[in-house]
Write a protein that holds these residues in place. Structure first.
Motif, PDB file in Angstrom:
ATOM      1  N   ARG A  91       0.943  -1.023   0.053  1.00  0.00           N
ATOM      2  CA  ARG A  91      -0.714  -0.488  -0.238  1.00  0.00           C
ATOM      3  C   ARG A  91       1.710   1.337  -0.414  1.00  0.00           C
ATOM      4  N   THR A  92       1.026   1.895  -1.002  1.00  0.00           N
ATOM      5  CA  THR A  92       1.354   3.681  -1.361  1.00  0.00           C
ATOM      6  C   THR A  92       0.205   4.643  -1.268  1.00  0.00           C
ATOM      7  N   LEU A  93       1.015   5.674  -0.066  1.00  0.00           N
ATOM      8  CA  LEU A  93       0.520   6.729  -0.349  1.00  0.00           C
ATOM      9  C   LEU A  93       0.870   7.964  -0.990  1.00  0.00           C
ATOM     10  N   ASP A  94       0.382   8.245  -1.582  1.00  0.00           N
ATOM     11  CA  ASP A  94       0.472   9.153  -2.330  1.00  0.00           C
ATOM     12  C   ASP A  94      -0.142  10.542  -2.159  1.00  0.00           C
ATOM     13  N   PHE A  95       0.345  11.457  -0.811  1.00  0.00           N
ATOM     14  CA  PHE A  95      -0.911  12.527   0.003  1.00  0.00           C
ATOM     15  C   PHE A  95      -0.614  14.094  -1.250  1.00  0.00           C
ATOM     16  N   GLY A  96       0.758  14.601  -1.200  1.00  0.00           N
ATOM     17  CA  GLY A  96       1.198  15.848  -1.406  1.00  0.00           C
ATOM     18  C   GLY A  96       1.560  16.486  -0.482  1.00  0.00           C
ATOM     19  N   GLY A  97       2.567  17.518  -0.336  1.00  0.00           N
ATOM     20  CA  GLY A  97       2.448  18.319   0.325  1.00  0.00           C
ATOM     21  C   GLY A  97       1.698  17.810   1.714  1.00  0.00           C
ATOM     22  N   ASN A 125       9.128 -14.495  -7.542  1.00  0.00           N
ATOM     23  CA  ASN A 125      10.570 -13.823  -5.625  1.00  0.00           C
ATOM     24  C   ASN A 125       9.921 -12.310  -5.987  1.00  0.00           C
ATOM     25  N   LEU A 126       8.584 -12.353  -5.483  1.00  0.00           N
ATOM     26  CA  LEU A 126       7.450 -11.311  -4.398  1.00  0.00           C
ATOM     27  C   LEU A 126       8.030 -11.379  -3.779  1.00  0.00           C
ATOM     28  N   THR A 127       8.887 -11.400  -2.714  1.00  0.00           N
ATOM     29  CA  THR A 127       9.314 -11.131  -1.145  1.00  0.00           C
ATOM     30  C   THR A 127       8.315 -10.024  -0.987  1.00  0.00           C
ATOM     31  N   ALA A 128       8.341  -9.609   0.146  1.00  0.00           N
ATOM     32  CA  ALA A 128       8.118  -8.236   0.636  1.00  0.00           C
ATOM     33  C   ALA A 128       9.618  -7.568   0.791  1.00  0.00           C
ATOM     34  N   THR A 129      10.446  -8.352   0.693  1.00  0.00           N
ATOM     35  CA  THR A 129      12.038  -7.195   1.408  1.00  0.00           C
ATOM     36  C   THR A 129      11.532  -7.240  -0.693  1.00  0.00           C
ATOM     37  N   ASN A 130      11.783  -7.721  -1.536  1.00  0.00           N
ATOM     38  CA  ASN A 130      11.879  -7.684  -2.990  1.00  0.00           C
ATOM     39  C   ASN A 130      11.004  -6.182  -3.106  1.00  0.00           C
ATOM     40  N   VAL A 131       9.332  -6.199  -3.018  1.00  0.00           N
ATOM     41  CA  VAL A 131       8.377  -5.232  -3.061  1.00  0.00           C
ATOM     42  C   VAL A 131       8.577  -3.706  -2.664  1.00  0.00           C
ATOM     43  N   ALA A 132       9.204  -4.070  -1.292  1.00  0.00           N
ATOM     44  CA  ALA A 132       9.121  -2.569  -0.718  1.00  0.00           C
ATOM     45  C   ALA A 132      10.709  -2.201  -1.096  1.00  0.00           C
ATOM     46  N   SER A 133      11.972  -2.801  -1.500  1.00  0.00           N
ATOM     47  CA  SER A 133      12.985  -2.128  -2.103  1.00  0.00           C
ATOM     48  C   SER A 133      13.300  -1.339  -3.666  1.00  0.00           C
ATOM     49  N   TYR A 134      11.470  -2.033  -4.631  1.00  0.00           N
ATOM     50  CA  TYR A 134      11.977  -2.055  -5.992  1.00  0.00           C
ATOM     51  C   TYR A 134      10.287  -1.442  -6.865  1.00  0.00           C
ATOM     52  N   ILE A 135       8.828  -2.224  -6.058  1.00  0.00           N
ATOM     53  CA  ILE A 135       7.934  -1.195  -6.680  1.00  0.00           C
ATOM     54  C   ILE A 135       7.814   0.072  -6.439  1.00  0.00           C
ATOM     55  N   PRO A 136       7.535   0.291  -4.743  1.00  0.00           N
ATOM     56  CA  PRO A 136       7.612   2.043  -4.624  1.00  0.00           C
ATOM     57  C   PRO A 136       8.713   3.590  -5.371  1.00  0.00           C
ATOM     58  N   GLN A 137       9.916   2.589  -5.450  1.00  0.00           N
ATOM     59  CA  GLN A 137      11.353   3.688  -5.882  1.00  0.00           C
ATOM     60  C   GLN A 137      10.805   4.255  -7.418  1.00  0.00           C
ATOM     61  N   LEU A 138      10.759   2.652  -8.172  1.00  0.00           N
ATOM     62  CA  LEU A 138      10.684   2.295  -9.249  1.00  0.00           C
ATOM     63  C   LEU A 138       9.129   3.378 -10.037  1.00  0.00           C
ATOM     64  N   THR A 139       8.196   2.980  -9.740  1.00  0.00           N
ATOM     65  CA  THR A 139       7.092   3.354 -10.260  1.00  0.00           C
ATOM     66  C   THR A 139       6.575   5.165  -9.401  1.00  0.00           C
ATOM     67  N   GLY A 140       7.335   5.167  -8.275  1.00  0.00           N
ATOM     68  CA  GLY A 140       7.359   7.060  -7.756  1.00  0.00           C
ATOM     69  C   GLY A 140       6.105   7.235  -7.424  1.00  0.00           C
ATOM     70  N   SER A 141       6.034   6.218  -6.594  1.00  0.00           N
ATOM     71  CA  SER A 141       4.618   5.736  -5.923  1.00  0.00           C
ATOM     72  C   SER A 141       4.343   6.084  -4.098  1.00  0.00           C
ATOM     73  N   GLY A 142       4.132   6.470  -3.625  1.00  0.00           N
ATOM     74  CA  GLY A 142       4.346   6.841  -1.669  1.00  0.00           C
ATOM     75  C   GLY A 142       5.017   7.758  -1.830  1.00  0.00           C
ATOM     76  N   ASP A 143       4.634   9.142  -0.669  1.00  0.00           N
ATOM     77  CA  ASP A 143       5.127  10.094  -0.953  1.00  0.00           C
ATOM     78  C   ASP A 143       5.073  10.294   0.816  1.00  0.00           C
ATOM     79  N   VAL A 144       3.756  10.138   0.775  1.00  0.00           N
ATOM     80  CA  VAL A 144       3.308  10.322   2.381  1.00  0.00           C
ATOM     81  C   VAL A 144       4.205   9.089   3.352  1.00  0.00           C
ATOM     82  N   HIS A 145       3.650   7.785   2.760  1.00  0.00           N
ATOM     83  CA  HIS A 145       3.985   6.722   2.944  1.00  0.00           C
ATOM     84  C   HIS A 145       4.374   5.547   2.390  1.00  0.00           C
TER      85      HIS A 145
END
Length: 305
Positions: free
Chosen positions: A61-67, A235-255
């Motif tokens: 779950r990523t939260l994109d809320f803005g500043g 190989n969608l482990t929690a570590t891999n999901v956390a490490s790659y998907i939010p950062q490479l999609t740019g999703s999740g500014d607040v948390h």
């Protein structure tokens, strides 16, 4: 609970806001309505079975809320309801903010919750909604607090007097699977890994249900979430999901939160805003390290004396 927050502040401080406790309580009420007013670009995913090494569920779950001030005031609030033999009450946690009693991101001993606003390409075609009803964040709170399975969470959503359209995602320990539901005023429709494609027009992967941050159906911005799922599939482990998907999609500014239903862990990352200008991020959550929480330890935390 909101009234208790006001009483707690005013019983233990001499803050000027307590000169008008009724006005203070009204402000707390208004803070709890913010998710009804703002349209957030978020992402969600559940992966299980052949998509993960152990077959257990991993949920994003990523939260994109803005500043805003939320970027420097994130709390992990753990609730330990009083249980009885006749009415067991699972402990639950919310990645939350001071003064907020609803839930936008949370997990319990039984389930995990994700959320995303239901955006559509054509502005004139947003599903009908209304402010007459129960705010979505309070429905999510009820789902988290009282559901033992994803099916029960769907029932609670269907029984609610719904306001605005969102996507909700729920996974559970019982099935180790994930359901994405399109929640709007007219109906609540659940989808799984095989049927969600009918709404999002995204590629189908056995054991993966996902909704990316873009308006649905997605226009496949690159790097698309589906591409990352393809590259990590199996190989969608929690570590891999956390490490790659939010950062490479740019999703999740607040948390960003990732729930590992197999190892009984939760990963949480939070953004940092400029202390002089909360509208600007020093670093978004998707660019930051994660804290890893052992869930059994959270649930076993003793009640304050």
């Amino acid at each position: 609970e909101m009234r208790g927050m006001v009483d707690g502040v005013c019983n233990y401080t001499n803050h000027a806001i307590c000169d008008d406790k009724a006005g203070f309580l009204s402000t707390v009420h208004q803070v709890n309505m913010l998710p009804e007013l703002l349209k957030m670009q978020c992402s969600m995913m559940g992966a299980w079975g052949p998509a993960t090494p152990d077959g257990k569920l991993v949920q994003l779950r990523t939260l994109d809320f803005g500043g805003g001030p939320f970027g420097k005031a994130t709390l992990l609030v753990v609730h330990h309801p009083t249980s009885t033999e006749a009415s067991p009450a699972p402990s639950f946690a919310a990645v939350s903010f001071p003064g907020f009693v609803g839930v936008v991101t949370g997990f319990s001993e039984k389930i995990g919750l994700s959320e995303k606003v239901d955006d559509v390409y054509n502005p004139g075609h947003r599903p009908k909604g209304s402010f007459e009803g129960t705010p979505v964040a309070l429905v999510i709170r009820e789902m988290l607090e009282f559901s033992t399975t994803k099916e029960k969470a769907v029932e609670i959503a269907q029984a609610a007097k719904r306001t605005w359209s969102v996507w909700l995602g729920v996974g559970d320990y019982a099935s180790q699977e994930f359901t994405a539901m399109l929640y709007d005023q007219a109906a609540v429709v659940p989808y799984n890994d095989q049927t969600l494609h009918n709404v999002t027009d995204e590629p189908i992967y056995d054991g993966v249900a996902y909704v990316d941050k873009h308006p649905q159906p997605s226009d496949h911005h690159d790097p698309a979430m589906s591409n990352l799922i393809h590259s990590l599939y199996g190989n969608l482990t929690a570590t891999n999901v956390a490490s790659y998907i939010p950062q490479l999609t740019g999703s999740g500014d607040v948390h960003v939160a990732v729930y590992d239903f197999g190892k009984r862990e939760a990963f949480v990352a939070t953004g940092i805003v400029d202390p002089k200008d909360a509208s600007k991020y020093i670093a978004k959550a998707c660019q930051r390290p994660f804290l890893r929480w052992g869930l059994d330890a959270l649930w076993a935390e003793p009640r304050p004396a």
